[in-house]
Design a protein around this motif. Structure first.
Motif, PDB file in Angstrom:
ATOM      1  N   VAL A 229       0.858  -1.173   0.000  1.00  0.00           N
ATOM      2  CA  VAL A 229       0.000   0.000   0.000  1.00  0.00           C
ATOM      3  C   VAL A 229       0.895   1.223   0.000  1.00  0.00           C
ATOM      4  O   VAL A 229       1.940   1.244   0.662  1.00  0.00           O
ATOM      5  CB  VAL A 229      -0.961   0.016   1.213  1.00  0.00           C
ATOM      6  CG1 VAL A 229      -0.208  -0.012   2.529  1.00  0.00           C
ATOM      7  CG2 VAL A 229      -1.894   1.232   1.155  1.00  0.00           C
ATOM      8  N   VAL A 230       0.503   2.242  -0.763  1.00  0.00           N
ATOM      9  CA  VAL A 230       1.216   3.516  -0.800  1.00  0.00           C
ATOM     10  C   VAL A 230       0.213   4.606  -0.466  1.00  0.00           C
ATOM     11  O   VAL A 230      -0.730   4.845  -1.235  1.00  0.00           O
ATOM     12  CB  VAL A 230       1.858   3.778  -2.175  1.00  0.00           C
ATOM     13  CG1 VAL A 230       2.628   5.101  -2.155  1.00  0.00           C
ATOM     14  CG2 VAL A 230       2.778   2.621  -2.579  1.00  0.00           C
ATOM     15  N   THR A 231       0.379   5.276   0.677  1.00  0.00           N
ATOM     16  CA  THR A 231      -0.506   6.387   0.987  1.00  0.00           C
ATOM     17  C   THR A 231      -0.013   7.621   0.229  1.00  0.00           C
ATOM     18  O   THR A 231       1.176   7.779  -0.018  1.00  0.00           O
ATOM     19  CB  THR A 231      -0.552   6.677   2.492  1.00  0.00           C
ATOM     20  OG1 THR A 231       0.732   7.130   2.943  1.00  0.00           O
ATOM     21  CG2 THR A 231      -0.951   5.437   3.273  1.00  0.00           C
ATOM     22  N   GLY A 232      -0.944   8.497  -0.133  1.00  0.00           N
ATOM     23  CA  GLY A 232      -0.589   9.629  -0.980  1.00  0.00           C
ATOM     24  C   GLY A 232      -0.069   9.137  -2.321  1.00  0.00           C
ATOM     25  O   GLY A 232       0.832   9.738  -2.907  1.00  0.00           O
ATOM     26  N   GLY A 233      -0.663   8.045  -2.818  1.00  0.00           N
ATOM     27  CA  GLY A 233      -0.126   7.363  -3.995  1.00  0.00           C
ATOM     28  C   GLY A 233      -0.604   7.877  -5.331  1.00  0.00           C
ATOM     29  O   GLY A 233      -0.213   7.317  -6.373  1.00  0.00           O
ATOM     30  N   ALA A 234      -1.441   8.916  -5.359  1.00  0.00           N
ATOM     31  CA  ALA A 234      -2.024   9.357  -6.627  1.00  0.00           C
ATOM     32  C   ALA A 234      -1.182  10.388  -7.363  1.00  0.00           C
ATOM     33  O   ALA A 234      -1.429  10.669  -8.535  1.00  0.00           O
ATOM     34  CB  ALA A 234      -3.430   9.922  -6.391  1.00  0.00           C
ATOM     35  N   GLN A 235      -0.169  10.952  -6.712  1.00  0.00           N
ATOM     36  CA  GLN A 235       0.618  11.995  -7.350  1.00  0.00           C
ATOM     37  C   GLN A 235       1.996  12.079  -6.703  1.00  0.00           C
ATOM     38  O   GLN A 235       2.245  11.472  -5.664  1.00  0.00           O
ATOM     39  CB  GLN A 235      -0.070  13.364  -7.256  1.00  0.00           C
ATOM     40  CG  GLN A 235      -0.316  13.853  -5.834  1.00  0.00           C
ATOM     41  CD  GLN A 235      -1.553  13.284  -5.204  1.00  0.00           C
ATOM     42  OE1 GLN A 235      -2.612  13.282  -5.824  1.00  0.00           O
ATOM     43  NE2 GLN A 235      -1.428  12.792  -3.980  1.00  0.00           N
TER      44      GLN A 235
END
Length: 387
Positions: free
Chosen positions: A122-128
């Motif tokens: 999982v990567v939080t803040g993964g959209a940019q």
């Protein structure tokens, strides 16, 4: 496909049993009407779900699973109130991905990508920003990745793009507010539903609101602290619970929690105390969590990147720091955005900003290195050095 709370509680233990039996990461994908069920776990008479009871019952079927590794891999799990079937799958790498000229050039290190192949991440803040680069790099290297972001539309768009390129569903999006514990708890419940467990948590979500200690509002200071510091505690708390459950049935398996910190977590930042303070605090949490969780083979480390000049924080044409600094006259003699950029690049011994591939190489190292925990790894081109 929504699972009951009871099923979500037992799945990480079951996934740990499978990892412990095969030595390989797997993803448990809920399915309807499978072609055949070669293996089943009947927990319907378990009664109250306690950790001790689950461990006892699953330990009796580990040997049986070892004899069921050939052919189609499906797993039927029976609980008193629910019966669900899961496809047990691993993941191979796509041909040519990460090679020169591909959209993933540099993000997948040839020969080292196997360290994350088949793992659930999982990567939080993964959209940019760095988060997007990390998501793309992990998917290119064979991982299954949950893209967790407050920006639901951006996360969905990125997942759709990656899945179309991969030709298989390897990424999925979940909206999350990392500063809200209920939202974080819901994120990790979704991860268990989508994959059965978790191997790598990249805590990347962060914010920056610069300001002088003489004038910055307490609201801005608290906001930065909540997102950059408190949220890392919340993410670690709920990720580690899943990883610990897996460890109890896969005692040789290592998992990782990695905070994307900053060079500002290693050296103070002028008129940016809220950000630097939250990042310094993050390293204190990394070291403390590492000492506590090492018992469960959960490694906790930080990557401290330098400035990502190509990301939206710096390069956004309207709100980016390059534009803001130009308008504010922060760089003497600068007439263009390029002048401002060159000024900041000149402060870095290696002459350029940090990139996604730079961070990915550090991430692969951290996952691959089993004898390292509680560390803060600078990736700053020599601008900040440990001493």
């Amino acid at each position: 496909m929504s699972l009951s709370e009871s099923m979500r509680r037992v799945l990480p233990y079951i996934r740990g049993m499978l990892i412990g039996s095969t030595g390989r990461p797997v993803r448990l994908v809920p399915v309807v009407d499978p072609p055949g069920v070669p293996f089943e776990i009947d927990l319907s008479e378990m009664g109250e779900i306690t950790e001790e009871r689950v461990l006892h019952l699953l330990s009796t079927v580990a040997e049986e699973w070892r004899d069921e590794r050939s052919g189609s891999r499906f797993l039927l799990v029976r609980l008193r109130e629910e019966e669900r079937c899961f496809r047990v799958e691993g993941r191979g790498g796509g041909p040519g991905r990460g090679e020169p000229g591909s959209p993933y050039e540099g993000l997948s290190t040839k020969g080292r990508e196997d360290v994350v192949r088949g793992r659930v991440a999982v990567v939080t803040g993964g959209a940019q920003g760095f988060g997007e680069q990390i998501v793309r790099g992990l998917c290119a290297s064979g991982a299954y990745v949950c893209i967790a972001d407050l920006n639901a539309e951006g996360a969905e768009r990125l997942a759709d793009e990656i899945n179309a390129e991969a030709g298989e569903p390897v990424a999925w999006a979940v909206q999350v507010n990392v500063a809200d514990e209920g939202s974080v708890e819901g994120l990790f419940a979704r991860i268990v539903e989508e994959a059965g467990g978790l191997d790598l948590c990249v805590s990347n979500a962060g914010v920056l609101r610069a300001g002088s200690v003489l004038s910055q509002s307490s609201e801005d200071f608290r906001f930065v602290t909540e997102v950059n510091y408190v949220a890392f505690f919340l993410v670690t708390k709920h990720a580690a619970r899943i990883m610990r459950a897996q460890h109890l049935l896969a005692p040789r398996w290592y998992t990782d929690i990695v905070q994307i910190n900053s060079k500002s977590g290693l050296a103070g930042s002028n008129k940016n105390g809220a950000y630097a303070g939250s990042k310094f605090g993050g390293i204190g949490l990394v070291q403390s969590f590492a000492l506590e969780l090492v018992e469960y083979h959960i490694k906790v480390n930080a990557i401290c990147p330098g400035n990502f000049f190509d990301g939206p924080l710096w390069s956004d044409p309207e709100k980016g720091l390059f534009v803001q600094y130009l308008r504010a006259g922060k760089v003497p003699g600068a007439r263009t955005v390029d002048d401002v950029r060159r000024y900041y690049e000149s402060k870095i011994p290696m002459g350029r900003g940090c990139t996604g591939p730079d961070v990915m190489r550090a991430l692969y190292y951290i996952v691959e290195q089993e004898y390292e925990t509680g560390q803060a790894l600078p990736v700053a081109g020599g601008q900040v050095m440990l001493h």
